[in-house]
Design an enzyme around this catalytic site. Structure first.
Site, PDB file in Angstrom:
ATOM      1  N   TYR A  14       0.805  -1.214   0.000  1.00 15.11           N
ATOM      2  CA  TYR A  14       0.000   0.000   0.000  1.00 15.11           C
ATOM      3  C   TYR A  14       0.842   1.269   0.000  1.00 15.11           C
ATOM      4  O   TYR A  14       0.572   2.223   0.738  1.00 15.11           O
ATOM      5  CB  TYR A  14      -0.979  -0.006   1.190  1.00 15.11           C
ATOM      6  CG  TYR A  14      -1.955  -1.164   1.103  1.00 15.11           C
ATOM      7  CD1 TYR A  14      -3.003  -1.143   0.186  1.00 15.11           C
ATOM      8  CD2 TYR A  14      -1.796  -2.288   1.902  1.00 15.11           C
ATOM      9  CE1 TYR A  14      -3.881  -2.206   0.074  1.00 15.11           C
ATOM     10  CE2 TYR A  14      -2.665  -3.364   1.798  1.00 15.11           C
ATOM     11  CZ  TYR A  14      -3.707  -3.309   0.888  1.00 15.11           C
ATOM     12  OH  TYR A  14      -4.571  -4.380   0.779  1.00 15.11           O
ATOM     13  N   TYR A 141     -13.579  -6.763   5.588  1.00 17.64           N
ATOM     14  CA  TYR A 141     -12.326  -6.960   4.864  1.00 17.64           C
ATOM     15  C   TYR A 141     -11.953  -8.433   4.972  1.00 17.64           C
ATOM     16  O   TYR A 141     -11.932  -8.993   6.067  1.00 17.64           O
ATOM     17  CB  TYR A 141     -11.200  -6.099   5.438  1.00 17.64           C
ATOM     18  CG  TYR A 141      -9.847  -6.420   4.833  1.00 17.64           C
ATOM     19  CD1 TYR A 141      -9.487  -5.883   3.602  1.00 17.64           C
ATOM     20  CD2 TYR A 141      -8.970  -7.282   5.462  1.00 17.64           C
ATOM     21  CE1 TYR A 141      -8.258  -6.205   3.019  1.00 17.64           C
ATOM     22  CE2 TYR A 141      -7.743  -7.601   4.891  1.00 17.64           C
ATOM     23  CZ  TYR A 141      -7.394  -7.056   3.674  1.00 17.64           C
ATOM     24  OH  TYR A 141      -6.188  -7.387   3.098  1.00 17.64           O
ATOM     25  N   ASP A 242     -14.790 -15.621   9.249  1.00 20.53           N
ATOM     26  CA  ASP A 242     -13.409 -15.247   8.957  1.00 20.53           C
ATOM     27  C   ASP A 242     -12.749 -14.820  10.272  1.00 20.53           C
ATOM     28  O   ASP A 242     -12.831 -13.665  10.689  1.00 20.53           O
ATOM     29  CB  ASP A 242     -13.395 -14.114   7.930  1.00 20.53           C
ATOM     30  CG  ASP A 242     -11.984 -13.639   7.601  1.00 20.53           C
ATOM     31  OD1 ASP A 242     -11.025 -14.101   8.258  1.00 20.53           O
ATOM     32  OD2 ASP A 242     -11.840 -12.791   6.697  1.00 20.53           O
ATOM     33  N   LYS A 271      -2.924 -15.592  10.481  1.00 20.54           N
ATOM     34  CA  LYS A 271      -2.204 -14.568  11.238  1.00 20.54           C
ATOM     35  C   LYS A 271      -1.465 -15.124  12.447  1.00 20.54           C
ATOM     36  O   LYS A 271      -0.308 -15.493  12.348  1.00 20.54           O
ATOM     37  CB  LYS A 271      -3.158 -13.429  11.631  1.00 20.54           C
ATOM     38  CG  LYS A 271      -3.518 -12.506  10.460  1.00 20.54           C
ATOM     39  CD  LYS A 271      -4.201 -11.248  10.919  1.00 20.54           C
ATOM     40  CE  LYS A 271      -4.608 -10.329   9.771  1.00 20.54           C
ATOM     41  NZ  LYS A 271      -3.488  -9.716   9.046  1.00 20.54           N
TER      42      LYS A 271
END
Length: 419
Positions: A14, A141, A242, A271
Site C-alpha cells: 500500500y 475486509y 473469517d 495470522k
C-alpha cells in the site's frame, strides 16, 4: 542497510513507487521491542499485523523451528503426510467449535478465504444447485486476492477501484450496535431482508465475527452474530466465519464466535496461527460440508497449494498453540482490555477524535480526518513506539505479553500524536 535501494526498487504494501513513504530499518526484535539500525528501540503496538501474539524471538517458537528444519523444511502434501501437520490439525479440531472436524491447510489468510468460498460453491454444486452469490456486510475486509476482494466492501474499502472487475455479491448494512451497547433488534433488519430475498442463490454468508478489521476496525454486538446464525439455519445457508484476525485470543475469547455462542459451518484462521513466525492458515469445516463436497462430481475438493501443510510452519504453529494452551493469555488479554478501557476514553475527548473503542487486546482511535502517514509515523518512532495507522484509524493490537508500562507508552504516544 541500503535504504536508497529500498526506496527505489522495493515495493512495500500500500505504498507508491512515485512517492514512497519512509521505511525504518529493523535489525532484530525481542519480546515487544523492535530495534532499529540506529539502535533505537520501539514498543510494537501492531504485533506485525495481529500475528506476533507471544512477542518476538520466543525461545519455544525458535526451538520448534530449529528442530524441524534439521528434519525437513518442506515436502509436498499431495500423497504425503507428516507429524507436524497431523498434530496441528488434531489441535485445531480440539480447540475449535465442536462441529468443525476437517482441516484444510493453506498459505495465508487470503488463501484461506478463497478456500472457504470455493468450498461453499462446490458444496452446492455437489447438491445439484447453482448458487453463485455470497452475502456479507459492509465495512468488511477479507483479503487481497480476487475472491477475497469480492466479498470486501466494494465502496468503502481499499479495493473499491476493482469494482466492475470482481464478481458482484450482496452487501447488507453493517451492524451499528457496538459490543457494549444495548442491543437493538432492528440492527439485523437489512441483513434479514437481503437474506430472505436472495437465499436461494446464496452459497454462503461470510463475515468477520465481532470485529471488522481493516474495513474500519468496528466492534459490534454479539447478538448480531447470533441472529445471523439463526437466519442461516432457518433459510439453509452456510455460514463462513473469517477468524483470521480475531482467532487465538485477540478478542478475549479463543475465537470471536464464542462471544455469541455460535459455531460456523466453515471457519478461516491465520495470522497468529504460527505466533507471527511465518505464513500459514487453515480452513476448517464440518463433516457434513466436507462429505457433501467430496460426494460431488469432482470427488474431492479442487484446491491444492504448493506449500500446503509446510512442515516448518506447522511445527512452529504447534508450539504457538502449546503456548496458548499452557499459558496465561486470558489474564494477559483481560489486563490489556482493562487498561485500554481506562486510558482510551481520555483520548476520546480530544477535538480531533471521533470515537474510541476497544475489546480484548484491540484498541481503536477513530479520527475525523485521515492522518498524514509520513508525519505521524515519524512522530510515533520519535516517541519510541511502532504504530501503523491507516486512513482515519489509529489502532493498536499489541503482543499479549506487553506490560502495563509498555502499553501506557503506546496509549500516551497516541494521545500526544493526535492532540
Amino acid at each position: 542497510m541500503d535504504l536508497d535501494f529500498d526506496q527505489k526498487h522495493v515495493w512495500h504494501p500500500y505504498t507508491s513507487t512515485q512517492a514512497p513513504l519512509p521505511c525504518y530499518p529493523v535489525t532484530h526484535a525481542e519480546g515487544v521491542y523492535l530495534t532499529l539500525e540506529d539502535g533505537r528501540q520501539l514498543v510494537d503496538g501492531m504485533s506485525s499485523w495481529w500475528s506476533t501474539i507471544h512477542g518476538y524471538n520466543h525461545p519455544m517458537l525458535n526451538e520448534a523451528a530449529k528442530s524441524q528444519i534439521d528434519k525437513m523444511a518442506h515436502v509436498m502434501f499431495g500423497g504425503i503426510t507428516h507429524q507436524p501437520a497431523v498434530e496441528l490439525c488434531r489441535k485445531l479440531v480440539a480447540i475449535s467449535p465442536e462441529p468443525l472436524q476437517h482441516v484444510f491447510l493453506a498459505d495465508s489468510g487470503s488463501v484461506a478465504v478463497e478456500v472457504s468460498l470455493k468450498m461453499a460453491l462446490q458444496y452446492w454444486h455437489a447438491r445439484g444447485e447453482q448458487r453463485p452469490k455470497f452475502l456479507t456486510v459492509r465495512h468488511g475486509y477479507h483479503g487481497d486476492t480476487f475472491a477475497a476482494m469480492s466479498v470486501t466492501d466494494p465502496d468503502n474499502s481499499m479495493h473499491s477501484l476493482y469494482k466492475g472487475f470482481l464478481p458482484e455479491h450482496i452487501f447488507a448494512d453493517s451492524p451499528q450496535c457496538g459490543f457494549f451497547d444495548e442491543w437493538d433488534e432492528s440492527d439485523v433488519d437489512d441483513f434479514r431482508t437481503k437474506l430472505i430475498a436472495h437465499h436461494t442463490e446464496l452459497a454462503a454468508v461470510i463475515l468477520e465475527p465481532i470485529v471488522q478489521g481493516a474495513g474500519g476496525m468496528r466492534i459490534y454486538h454479539p447478538n448480531f452474530l447470533k441472529r445471523v446464525r439463526e437466519l442461516c439455519d432457518e433459510y439453509g445457508v452456510l455460514l463462513i466465519a473469517d477468524e483470521i484476525a480475531t482467532g487465538f485470543g485477540r478478542t478475549g475469547k479463543l475465537f470471536a464466535c464464542e462471544h455469541a455462542g455460535i459455531s460456523p459451518d466453515i471457519m478461516c484462521v491465520g495470522k497468529a496461527l504460527t505466533g507471527g513466525y511465518m505464513t500459514l492458515s487453515a480452513t476448517l469445516t464440518t463433516t457434513h460440508v466436507a462429505n457433501t463436497v467430496c460426494g460431488g462430481e469432482a470427488g474431492c475438493f479442487m484446491h491444492g497449494p504448493t506449500f500446503m501443510g509446510n512442515p516448518l510452519a506447522c511445527a512452529v504453529a504447534n508450539a504457538s498453540l502449546d503456548l496458548l494452551a499452557n499459558g496465561h493469555w486470558q489474564k494477559q488479554v483481560k489486563q490489556i482490555e482493562n487498561q485500554l478501557a481506562e486510558q482510551l476514553p481520555a483520548i476520546g475527548q480530544l477535538p480531533a477524535v471521533k470515537a474510541v473503542r476497544w475489546l480484548g487486546a484491540i484498541g481503536v482511535v477513530e479520527l475525523y480526518q485521515p492522518v498524514d502517514m509520513a508525519k505521524i509515523q515519524k512522530t510515533f518512532v520519535d516517541m519510541g513506539v511502532w504504530i501503523r495507522p491507516f486512513g482515519t484509524l489509529v489502532y493498536i493490537m499489541p503482543p499479549f505479553i506487553i506490560s502495563q508500562q509498555e502499553l501506557r507508552q503506546l496509549t500516551s504516544a497516541i494521545k500526544a500524536a493526535v492532540s
